[in-house]
Design a protein around this motif. Sequence first.
Motif, PDB file in Angstrom:
ATOM      1  N   PRO A  39       0.842  -1.208   0.000  1.00 51.65           N
ATOM      2  CA  PRO A  39       0.000   0.000   0.000  1.00 51.65           C
ATOM      3  C   PRO A  39       0.868   1.246   0.000  1.00 51.65           C
ATOM      4  O   PRO A  39       1.972   1.252   0.543  1.00 51.65           O
ATOM      5  CB  PRO A  39      -0.804  -0.135   1.298  1.00 51.65           C
ATOM      6  CG  PRO A  39       0.010  -1.036   2.165  1.00 51.65           C
ATOM      7  CD  PRO A  39       0.719  -1.980   1.245  1.00 51.65           C
ATOM      8  N   VAL A  40       0.366   2.286  -0.629  1.00 57.08           N
ATOM      9  CA  VAL A  40       1.156   3.502  -0.784  1.00 57.08           C
ATOM     10  C   VAL A  40       0.333   4.704  -0.345  1.00 57.08           C
ATOM     11  O   VAL A  40      -0.890   4.742  -0.516  1.00 57.08           O
ATOM     12  CB  VAL A  40       1.624   3.667  -2.252  1.00 57.08           C
ATOM     13  CG1 VAL A  40       0.450   3.879  -3.184  1.00 57.08           C
ATOM     14  CG2 VAL A  40       2.605   4.818  -2.387  1.00 57.08           C
ATOM     15  N   ILE A  51       7.024  12.765  -1.354  1.00 61.88           N
ATOM     16  CA  ILE A  51       8.045  11.853  -1.872  1.00 61.88           C
ATOM     17  C   ILE A  51       8.556  10.904  -0.797  1.00 61.88           C
ATOM     18  O   ILE A  51       8.992   9.784  -1.101  1.00 61.88           O
ATOM     19  CB  ILE A  51       9.207  12.664  -2.494  1.00 61.88           C
ATOM     20  CG1 ILE A  51      10.062  11.758  -3.378  1.00 61.88           C
ATOM     21  CG2 ILE A  51      10.044  13.341  -1.419  1.00 61.88           C
ATOM     22  CD1 ILE A  51      11.040  12.509  -4.242  1.00 61.88           C
ATOM     23  N   GLU A  52       8.486  11.293   0.481  1.00 66.64           N
ATOM     24  CA  GLU A  52       8.934  10.405   1.550  1.00 66.64           C
ATOM     25  C   GLU A  52       7.989   9.216   1.689  1.00 66.64           C
ATOM     26  O   GLU A  52       8.425   8.065   1.795  1.00 66.64           O
ATOM     27  CB  GLU A  52       9.020  11.174   2.870  1.00 66.64           C
ATOM     28  CG  GLU A  52      10.187  12.145   2.952  1.00 66.64           C
ATOM     29  CD  GLU A  52      11.530  11.434   2.964  1.00 66.64           C
ATOM     30  OE1 GLU A  52      11.577  10.264   3.411  1.00 66.64           O
ATOM     31  OE2 GLU A  52      12.518  12.033   2.524  1.00 66.64           O
ATOM     32  N   GLN A  53       6.680   9.485   1.713  1.00 68.11           N
ATOM     33  CA  GLN A  53       5.716   8.402   1.854  1.00 68.11           C
ATOM     34  C   GLN A  53       5.737   7.481   0.641  1.00 68.11           C
ATOM     35  O   GLN A  53       5.721   6.252   0.778  1.00 68.11           O
ATOM     36  CB  GLN A  53       4.315   8.984   2.061  1.00 68.11           C
ATOM     37  CG  GLN A  53       4.144   9.709   3.385  1.00 68.11           C
ATOM     38  CD  GLN A  53       2.764  10.329   3.532  1.00 68.11           C
ATOM     39  OE1 GLN A  53       2.096  10.646   2.545  1.00 68.11           O
ATOM     40  NE2 GLN A  53       2.322  10.500   4.761  1.00 68.11           N
ATOM     41  N   GLY A  55       8.229   7.074  -1.440  1.00 63.33           N
ATOM     42  CA  GLY A  55       9.511   6.382  -1.465  1.00 63.33           C
ATOM     43  C   GLY A  55       9.575   5.222  -0.490  1.00 63.33           C
ATOM     44  O   GLY A  55      10.168   4.183  -0.785  1.00 63.33           O
ATOM     45  N   ASN A  56       8.952   5.368   0.684  1.00 67.48           N
ATOM     46  CA  ASN A  56       8.947   4.274   1.657  1.00 67.48           C
ATOM     47  C   ASN A  56       8.221   3.053   1.113  1.00 67.48           C
ATOM     48  O   ASN A  56       8.652   1.911   1.314  1.00 67.48           O
ATOM     49  CB  ASN A  56       8.293   4.734   2.961  1.00 67.48           C
ATOM     50  CG  ASN A  56       9.180   5.669   3.758  1.00 67.48           C
ATOM     51  OD1 ASN A  56      10.402   5.682   3.577  1.00 67.48           O
ATOM     52  ND2 ASN A  56       8.587   6.462   4.623  1.00 67.48           N
ATOM     53  N   ALA A  57       7.094   3.278   0.422  1.00 69.45           N
ATOM     54  CA  ALA A  57       6.345   2.151  -0.144  1.00 69.45           C
ATOM     55  C   ALA A  57       7.151   1.459  -1.246  1.00 69.45           C
ATOM     56  O   ALA A  57       7.203   0.222  -1.308  1.00 69.45           O
ATOM     57  CB  ALA A  57       5.002   2.636  -0.687  1.00 69.45           C
ATOM     58  N   ILE A  58       7.786   2.247  -2.113  1.00 68.16           N
ATOM     59  CA  ILE A  58       8.612   1.652  -3.171  1.00 68.16           C
ATOM     60  C   ILE A  58       9.775   0.886  -2.558  1.00 68.16           C
ATOM     61  O   ILE A  58      10.132  -0.210  -3.004  1.00 68.16           O
ATOM     62  CB  ILE A  58       9.122   2.745  -4.125  1.00 68.16           C
ATOM     63  CG1 ILE A  58       7.956   3.485  -4.784  1.00 68.16           C
ATOM     64  CG2 ILE A  58      10.015   2.138  -5.202  1.00 68.16           C
ATOM     65  CD1 ILE A  58       8.381   4.684  -5.615  1.00 68.16           C
ATOM     66  N   ARG A  59      10.374   1.456  -1.515  1.00 70.91           N
ATOM     67  CA  ARG A  59      11.516   0.809  -0.850  1.00 70.91           C
ATOM     68  C   ARG A  59      11.118  -0.557  -0.291  1.00 70.91           C
ATOM     69  O   ARG A  59      11.850  -1.543  -0.444  1.00 70.91           O
ATOM     70  CB  ARG A  59      12.039   1.703   0.269  1.00 70.91           C
ATOM     71  CG  ARG A  59      13.225   1.109   1.024  1.00 70.91           C
ATOM     72  CD  ARG A  59      13.601   1.946   2.225  1.00 70.91           C
ATOM     73  NE  ARG A  59      14.099   3.250   1.829  1.00 70.91           N
ATOM     74  CZ  ARG A  59      13.468   4.392   2.050  1.00 70.91           C
ATOM     75  NH1 ARG A  59      12.288   4.381   2.660  1.00 70.91           N
ATOM     76  NH2 ARG A  59      13.984   5.539   1.669  1.00 70.91           N
ATOM     77  N   GLU A  60       9.969  -0.627   0.352  1.00 73.24           N
ATOM     78  CA  GLU A  60       9.527  -1.895   0.933  1.00 73.24           C
ATOM     79  C   GLU A  60       9.289  -2.939  -0.149  1.00 73.24           C
ATOM     80  O   GLU A  60       9.661  -4.111   0.008  1.00 73.24           O
ATOM     81  CB  GLU A  60       8.247  -1.674   1.744  1.00 73.24           C
ATOM     82  CG  GLU A  60       8.439  -0.864   3.012  1.00 73.24           C
ATOM     83  CD  GLU A  60       7.136  -0.685   3.767  1.00 73.24           C
ATOM     84  OE1 GLU A  60       6.164  -1.404   3.441  1.00 73.24           O
ATOM     85  OE2 GLU A  60       7.080   0.159   4.670  1.00 73.24           O
ATOM     86  N   ALA A  61       8.656  -2.529  -1.254  1.00 71.37           N
ATOM     87  CA  ALA A  61       8.373  -3.486  -2.325  1.00 71.37           C
ATOM     88  C   ALA A  61       9.660  -3.977  -2.982  1.00 71.37           C
ATOM     89  O   ALA A  61       9.818  -5.174  -3.257  1.00 71.37           O
ATOM     90  CB  ALA A  61       7.449  -2.845  -3.357  1.00 71.37           C
ATOM     91  N   ILE A  62      10.596  -3.062  -3.240  1.00 69.76           N
ATOM     92  CA  ILE A  62      11.867  -3.466  -3.851  1.00 69.76           C
ATOM     93  C   ILE A  62      12.646  -4.379  -2.912  1.00 69.76           C
ATOM     94  O   ILE A  62      13.227  -5.389  -3.336  1.00 69.76           O
ATOM     95  CB  ILE A  62      12.695  -2.224  -4.222  1.00 69.76           C
ATOM     96  CG1 ILE A  62      12.025  -1.459  -5.369  1.00 69.76           C
ATOM     97  CG2 ILE A  62      14.112  -2.617  -4.624  1.00 69.76           C
ATOM     98  CD1 ILE A  62      12.764  -0.202  -5.784  1.00 69.76           C
ATOM     99  N   MET A 172      12.975  11.295  -9.263  1.00 72.91           N
ATOM    100  CA  MET A 172      13.639  11.635  -8.004  1.00 72.91           C
ATOM    101  C   MET A 172      13.387  10.562  -6.947  1.00 72.91           C
ATOM    102  O   MET A 172      14.301  10.179  -6.203  1.00 72.91           O
ATOM    103  CB  MET A 172      13.130  12.992  -7.498  1.00 72.91           C
ATOM    104  CG  MET A 172      13.814  13.482  -6.231  1.00 72.91           C
ATOM    105  SD  MET A 172      13.029  14.979  -5.574  1.00 72.91           S
ATOM    106  CE  MET A 172      13.150  16.061  -6.996  1.00 72.91           C
ATOM    107  N   ALA A 173      12.145  10.060  -6.881  1.00 74.05           N
ATOM    108  CA  ALA A 173      11.822   9.026  -5.894  1.00 74.05           C
ATOM    109  C   ALA A 173      12.652   7.769  -6.123  1.00 74.05           C
ATOM    110  O   ALA A 173      13.098   7.123  -5.163  1.00 74.05           O
ATOM    111  CB  ALA A 173      10.331   8.695  -5.952  1.00 74.05           C
TER     112      ALA A 173
END
Length: 491
Positions: A39-40, A51-53, A55-62, A172-173
């Motif tokens: 979830p994002v 961009i922080e929120q 980016g956190n979701a993308i980071r977790e998925a990656i 940027m994200a």
Amino acid sequence: MEKKSYTVAIDLGSSNVVVLVGAKQENGSLSIEAVASKPVEGVNAGRIDNIEQAGNAIREAIAEVEEKLGVRITEAYAGISGEFVRCARHTDHVFTFDPQNGVNQGDVDALFDRMRNVQAPDDETIMERIPQHYLVDEAEEVRNPVGSFCKRLSSTFNFILCAKTPLQRLDMALRRLGVRSLGVFANALAAPEAVLTSDEKEEGVAVVDIGGGVTDVTVYYRGIPRYIATIPMGAKAINRDIRSQSIPEKHVESLKCKYGSAVAELAPDDKMIRVSGRTAREAKDILLRNLATVIEARATDIVEFVQQEIRESGYAERLAYGIVLTGGSAQLKDIDELFRRVTGMDVRIAAPEINLDEATRELVAGPAYVTAVGILLRGAGLGACNVIEDRSAAASRRPVNPMPPTQPFQPAQPRPYAPTRPVNTTQPKPVEQTQQAPQPEPEAEEMPETPETIATQATGSGKKERNWRNIFKKTLDKINEGFNAADDEEI
């Protein structure tokens, strides 16, 4: 073992982010190696607002797919969607070099060169240029003009435009996570790659991708994407309407998916469901027919907007295969029936199946993965992504809550321990004092002024060694004078 060439796709939506990793097989199909969905927050109607929120979701998925594969992802393909993505048509022409021998490839290339020189507005960028048709001497429309006899060759191109700011925020994200973007595709062009057959593209079809914040519409005819549009309305609009009926937000999505229907007439009128209210002591009984009525009202708005966009394309009467529904909201019960009733077209709900390896197709079964698979297929056609095979580093690739870099801790050198004893306030027995030669005090070792050292000095943890003989003498004098014994600090 032969090293695999991976392709990575990132589909950042308004409700979820999906990361897919695929590998090409010998037969040309694509196998799904890993998939992660999270979830994002911070994304509104396809645009990154925080961009922080995001980016956190993308980071977790990656991080999840990296852990599964034991690799570090450094490159990826991404998709983008929103009201800021649009198509615009432009027509231009060239005069053939040798009309007597017909149009050659050089004439077609010259026409393409003229289209490449077309500039986008200052706040937009051109994502793709798609030729629609060719006209020879402004009379006959042909698909391939090479060999046709004419003096003037003209063509109409569809330019897919996107605002620069959303693209820059997406880039940027990814860069903040150490991922380089190899390409960004319009989701409206990526999703059809995963669900449409060649016959559907040829005879005419509209792909409708209903997401959380936006709905994408893509019209295909004669194998060419003729029109794309984005409607800034999706599942979140339906959820807001349900929440307005005094339903707590935490229950809205599950209530809609489990008991909701897009056609109120098909919902039972004698069945109720109880959900907790806004306070812990309240409970609310909801008639399923009433819930479906709320859903149908907003879903009908979405369908009518889709129908309007299909008419705007100019191909509404040529879509032999009707409408193909994709996206997470295509799983809403009876949504296909609502589209049939409003548009009068044939409707089917599609899941990814085109050019996928059958053994791993189940990993992305469902309309919610269509866009991500489409991005993966388009990216695989351009080239593999660079990944670092390092299983030991995969777990620590991207911590969910990274700490800011700090200086390494430098422990201070320990001070000599100087114990102190409590003062004895009773009169000691007289003892014979022996005179000793004074011993020179050792020079104190100079200590570097590190933060730890400064803190120790400020708190006074190191104290001077007391002269007990003088203390006893002063105490006796005070007792003899009739005063009470004082404590150590007063002395």
